[in-house]
Design a protein around this motif. Sequence first.
Motif, mmCIF file in Angstrom:
data_model
loop_
_atom_site.group_PDB
_atom_site.id
_atom_site.type_symbol
_atom_site.label_atom_id
_atom_site.label_comp_id
_atom_site.label_asym_id
_atom_site.label_seq_id
_atom_site.Cartn_x
_atom_site.Cartn_y
_atom_site.Cartn_z
ATOM 1 N N SER A 81 28.165 27.144 7.000
ATOM 2 C CA SER A 81 28.903 28.057 6.301
ATOM 3 C C SER A 81 30.296 28.135 6.291
ATOM 4 O O SER A 81 30.933 27.761 7.231
ATOM 5 C CB SER A 81 28.612 29.412 6.842
ATOM 6 N N VAL A 82 30.987 28.012 5.023
ATOM 7 C CA VAL A 82 32.473 27.664 4.971
ATOM 8 C C VAL A 82 33.252 28.999 4.515
ATOM 9 O O VAL A 82 32.803 29.234 3.312
ATOM 10 C CB VAL A 82 32.683 26.485 4.327
ATOM 11 N N THR A 83 34.000 29.483 5.051
ATOM 12 C CA THR A 83 34.854 30.455 4.494
ATOM 13 C C THR A 83 36.377 30.319 4.344
ATOM 14 O O THR A 83 36.808 29.575 5.043
ATOM 15 C CB THR A 83 34.448 31.740 5.268
ATOM 16 N N ALA A 84 37.061 31.201 3.679
ATOM 17 C CA ALA A 84 38.454 31.091 3.622
ATOM 18 C C ALA A 84 38.952 31.982 4.897
ATOM 19 O O ALA A 84 38.554 32.883 5.019
ATOM 20 C CB ALA A 84 39.103 31.502 2.210
ATOM 21 N N LEU A 85 40.190 31.362 5.386
ATOM 22 C CA LEU A 85 40.800 31.988 6.486
ATOM 23 C C LEU A 85 41.373 33.391 6.090
ATOM 24 O O LEU A 85 41.942 33.323 4.990
ATOM 25 C CB LEU A 85 41.928 31.216 6.948
ATOM 26 N N GLY A 86 41.113 34.515 6.535
ATOM 27 C CA GLY A 86 41.457 35.541 6.201
ATOM 28 C C GLY A 86 40.586 36.379 4.954
ATOM 29 O O GLY A 86 40.894 37.474 4.719
ATOM 30 N N ASP A 87 39.557 35.619 4.619
ATOM 31 C CA ASP A 87 38.951 36.155 3.565
ATOM 32 C C ASP A 87 37.416 35.633 3.663
ATOM 33 O O ASP A 87 36.751 34.773 3.138
ATOM 34 C CB ASP A 87 39.258 35.651 2.118
ATOM 35 N N PRO A 88 36.758 36.263 4.612
ATOM 36 C CA PRO A 88 35.187 35.635 5.141
ATOM 37 C C PRO A 88 34.480 36.159 3.962
ATOM 38 O O PRO A 88 33.009 35.594 3.944
ATOM 39 C CB PRO A 88 34.904 36.619 6.344
#
Length: 280
Positions: A115-122
């Motif tokens: 699972s890959v998420t953007a830093l500060g925007d899960p």
Amino acid sequence: MNVRYLDLDDRSREARVKLDYGCGRWKVSCFVKSHNHDLTPPQFAHLEYRNNKLIAYFKSQFSEPVMITSLEVYERSASCYFTRNIFKEIRNEFQRAGALNIKLLSTTLDKVEFSVTALGDPAKDRRMEVDRGKNLFSCSCKLFESRDISCSHVFCAMKFENILEFPDLLIYKRWTKNAKNEFISTEMPVNDDIERVLKFRVGALASNCNKLCDIACKDLADFDEVQSELVNLVIRLQSRKQGKSTPNVNVEGINNPFVVKSKGAPSKRSSWRKKRACSN
């Protein structure tokens, strides 16, 4: 190093248009009115597009961009494979990968799911699947499927898996430096300025000759064939300009041209002159 030099590519200034990742639109970051100029006249427009293609091809083949991202091992590898313009797009994905978080979801003998998420925007969650056996990467964003360019999520997974080599399956041949197979046409409008026409022809010939050299130098038989043909071609063109015919020569060297004797009987004129006799 000064921050303003970090985005330098080949030591030259890039366009002053930046992508706003928040809204997904391109915005002008700096506008200098004095840098504007008149548009190119229509009759010359086709010159500056082919010329731009030649310049882009030359930069891709014979120059090396400045490495600016933290994923230098991927960045340097991509610069060896891809054309300059495509490399810049992929480099943007390298930069985005630095702001991503990755989480292991499941693992089997050969396959791993992340699972890959953007830093500060899960909330912006992407699912990555890596087939270790086949070296395959699949991402839910589908960037590679739509544009044939690997996404930042793939590079984030590669970093997590400690994969240092750029996988062959992520290198789309269409975007590589050696994908250019067609030859450049030299057809020009008759009303063009002769100096511009000559410059274009030189560029077109140089581009095709560079491609020929790149192909022929890798094999001895190809090299001998091309070398022989080029020597004969040069001799033939020179002879055409001089109005003479010249035999073919081999690759061992260029022989002296055959001497063609003039036709007809030799001249009977001589330096001795008969003395004039008296008519009486």
